[in-house]
Design an enzyme around this catalytic site. Sequence first.
Site, PDB file in Angstrom:
ATOM      1  N   GLU A   1      -7.217   4.498   7.589  1.00 18.92           N
ATOM      2  CA  GLU A   1      -7.054   5.932   7.292  1.00 18.92           C
ATOM      3  C   GLU A   1      -8.298   6.476   6.586  1.00 18.92           C
ATOM      4  O   GLU A   1      -8.679   7.627   6.774  1.00 18.92           O
ATOM      5  CB  GLU A   1      -5.778   6.146   6.459  1.00 18.92           C
ATOM      6  CG  GLU A   1      -4.547   5.953   7.331  1.00 18.92           C
ATOM      7  CD  GLU A   1      -3.311   5.456   6.615  1.00 18.92           C
ATOM      8  OE1 GLU A   1      -3.230   5.555   5.379  1.00 18.92           O
ATOM      9  OE2 GLU A   1      -2.413   4.938   7.310  1.00 18.92           O
ATOM     10  N   HIS A  40      -9.781   0.912   4.613  1.00 23.12           N
ATOM     11  CA  HIS A  40      -8.499   1.102   5.312  1.00 23.12           C
ATOM     12  C   HIS A  40      -8.745   2.047   6.500  1.00 23.12           C
ATOM     13  O   HIS A  40      -9.559   2.966   6.420  1.00 23.12           O
ATOM     14  CB  HIS A  40      -7.462   1.677   4.351  1.00 23.12           C
ATOM     15  CG  HIS A  40      -6.084   1.699   4.942  1.00 23.12           C
ATOM     16  ND1 HIS A  40      -5.667   2.659   5.826  1.00 23.12           N
ATOM     17  CD2 HIS A  40      -5.037   0.842   4.799  1.00 23.12           C
ATOM     18  CE1 HIS A  40      -4.419   2.405   6.195  1.00 23.12           C
ATOM     19  NE2 HIS A  40      -4.019   1.308   5.592  1.00 23.12           N
ATOM     20  N   GLY A 100       2.642  -1.145   4.370  1.00 22.75           N
ATOM     21  CA  GLY A 100       2.710   0.278   4.061  1.00 22.75           C
ATOM     22  C   GLY A 100       4.145   0.714   3.853  1.00 22.75           C
ATOM     23  O   GLY A 100       4.729   0.536   2.781  1.00 22.75           O
ATOM     24  N   GLY A 101       4.759   1.248   4.907  1.00 24.32           N
ATOM     25  CA  GLY A 101       6.108   1.822   4.814  1.00 24.32           C
ATOM     26  C   GLY A 101       7.115   0.940   4.096  1.00 24.32           C
ATOM     27  O   GLY A 101       7.838   1.398   3.201  1.00 24.32           O
ATOM     28  N   ASN A 124       0.864  -1.184   0.000  1.00 25.28           N
ATOM     29  CA  ASN A 124       0.000   0.000   0.000  1.00 25.28           C
ATOM     30  C   ASN A 124       0.897   1.230   0.000  1.00 25.28           C
ATOM     31  O   ASN A 124       1.444   1.602   1.030  1.00 25.28           O
ATOM     32  CB  ASN A 124      -0.896  -0.033   1.256  1.00 25.28           C
ATOM     33  CG  ASN A 124      -1.731   1.228   1.403  1.00 25.28           C
ATOM     34  OD1 ASN A 124      -1.865   2.004   0.455  1.00 25.28           O
ATOM     35  ND2 ASN A 124      -2.300   1.429   2.580  1.00 25.28           N
ATOM     36  N   TRP A 125       1.016   1.832  -1.174  1.00 24.70           N
ATOM     37  CA  TRP A 125       1.944   2.967  -1.300  1.00 24.70           C
ATOM     38  C   TRP A 125       1.378   4.266  -0.722  1.00 24.70           C
ATOM     39  O   TRP A 125       2.062   5.275  -0.681  1.00 24.70           O
ATOM     40  CB  TRP A 125       2.319   3.177  -2.776  1.00 24.70           C
ATOM     41  CG  TRP A 125       3.107   2.052  -3.381  1.00 24.70           C
ATOM     42  CD1 TRP A 125       3.536   0.904  -2.759  1.00 24.70           C
ATOM     43  CD2 TRP A 125       3.562   1.958  -4.738  1.00 24.70           C
ATOM     44  NE1 TRP A 125       4.229   0.117  -3.644  1.00 24.70           N
ATOM     45  CE2 TRP A 125       4.253   0.742  -4.869  1.00 24.70           C
ATOM     46  CE3 TRP A 125       3.449   2.774  -5.859  1.00 24.70           C
ATOM     47  CZ2 TRP A 125       4.834   0.329  -6.071  1.00 24.70           C
ATOM     48  CZ3 TRP A 125       4.021   2.376  -7.057  1.00 24.70           C
ATOM     49  CH2 TRP A 125       4.713   1.158  -7.159  1.00 24.70           C
ATOM     50  N   LYS A 126       0.130   4.234  -0.329  1.00 27.36           N
ATOM     51  CA  LYS A 126      -0.534   5.431   0.232  1.00 27.36           C
ATOM     52  C   LYS A 126      -0.311   6.630  -0.694  1.00 27.36           C
ATOM     53  O   LYS A 126      -0.238   6.473  -1.902  1.00 27.36           O
ATOM     54  CB  LYS A 126      -0.054   5.700   1.659  1.00 27.36           C
ATOM     55  CG  LYS A 126      -0.143   4.470   2.543  1.00 27.36           C
ATOM     56  CD  LYS A 126      -0.041   4.781   4.006  1.00 27.36           C
ATOM     57  CE  LYS A 126       0.034   3.486   4.786  1.00 27.36           C
ATOM     58  NZ  LYS A 126      -0.210   3.678   6.209  1.00 27.36           N
ATOM     59  N   SER A 158       2.969  -2.369  10.363  1.00 27.08           N
ATOM     60  CA  SER A 158       4.425  -2.378  10.534  1.00 27.08           C
ATOM     61  C   SER A 158       5.052  -3.743  10.247  1.00 27.08           C
ATOM     62  O   SER A 158       6.007  -4.148  10.910  1.00 27.08           O
ATOM     63  CB  SER A 158       4.819  -1.879  11.934  1.00 27.08           C
ATOM     64  OG  SER A 158       4.328  -0.567  12.134  1.00 27.08           O
ATOM     65  N   GLU A 172      -5.809  -5.257  10.385  1.00 25.14           N
ATOM     66  CA  GLU A 172      -4.810  -4.217  10.632  1.00 25.14           C
ATOM     67  C   GLU A 172      -5.118  -3.510  11.949  1.00 25.14           C
ATOM     68  O   GLU A 172      -5.955  -2.590  11.974  1.00 25.14           O
ATOM     69  CB  GLU A 172      -4.845  -3.191   9.494  1.00 25.14           C
ATOM     70  CG  GLU A 172      -4.515  -3.763   8.142  1.00 25.14           C
ATOM     71  CD  GLU A 172      -3.888  -2.697   7.262  1.00 25.14           C
ATOM     72  OE1 GLU A 172      -2.734  -2.873   6.873  1.00 25.14           O
ATOM     73  OE2 GLU A 172      -4.541  -1.679   7.002  1.00 25.14           O
ATOM     74  N   GLY A 215       1.852   2.133  10.695  1.00 25.55           N
ATOM     75  CA  GLY A 215       2.749   3.277  10.551  1.00 25.55           C
ATOM     76  C   GLY A 215       3.401   3.707  11.852  1.00 25.55           C
ATOM     77  O   GLY A 215       3.998   4.781  11.932  1.00 25.55           O
TER      78      GLY A 215
END
Length: 259
Positions: free
Chosen positions: A103, A101, A239-240, A9-11, A218, A173, A179
């Site tokens: 967010e 998600h 993500g990251g 997930n490159w956000k 994470s 999640e 994150g």
Amino acid sequence: MRNYLIAGNWKMHGSTSQVKSLINGLLAGIKQQTALSDSSHLEMLVLPTFVHLATVHDLITNSPLILGAQNLYLGAQGAFTGEVAGAMLADVGCQYVLIGHSERRSLFHDDLALTALKFKAAQEAGLIPILCVGETQAQRENGETEKVVNAQLDAVLTLVGINAFKQAVIAYEPVWAIGTGLTATPEQAQVVHAYIRAQLMKNNVDIGRAIRILYGGSMKAENAASLLAMPDIDGGLIGGASLDATSFLAICTAAVNSK
Ligand code: PEP
């Protein structure tokens, strides 16, 4: 046997040149590792922003990487300024789309009802929804993890019914792990994954058994193997660590070597 799915997930990250170099890094790494390019037990998915979908699609054609999006809006078209329909995502080569998600839920008011409608819209457009569920730190501390996850699942189940979960993926999640650098322990994650599977199996044993449940929060090269070794963890939503080709591929390798 359930195939692993490792999804990046490159956000809201990346310029065109950064996206190209990330994809080129992934493709070069995959080429060097036949375990990844030949694996029939692993799907590798990237989820760029809307504006980068077409570029990424062109770069990954005829490669093992597959494409998805991070969100959609309802319907096939209409007067919804700023939104993107599932049909448009399918048209540019997406196979998957994230739904709900955390967010989206916390920052953009995607509540239970809208999330369920988006899940339905994804399937109507021929996309496979990845339904994200998970509790906040406060909810975990209050012993509400199962109640929260169940409500998130139930909103979708009530709208679309259990059969819709034949063509879906779930991502557990925990919000407190997204994150933050904090990761659920493999045992903590397994408990919730097993709970989610049991809830679905109550509705339909075969569908509950077959559905893939990803862990997100994470996940990185260092902790992927122990998480992926858990019996009900079928992949990761990253993500990251998905913004770095080496890290993402290390997680993919952990999946190939697992179980
Ligand atoms: C995510 O965005 O879904 C996620 C899990 O992020 P991170 O891996 O950075 O925690």
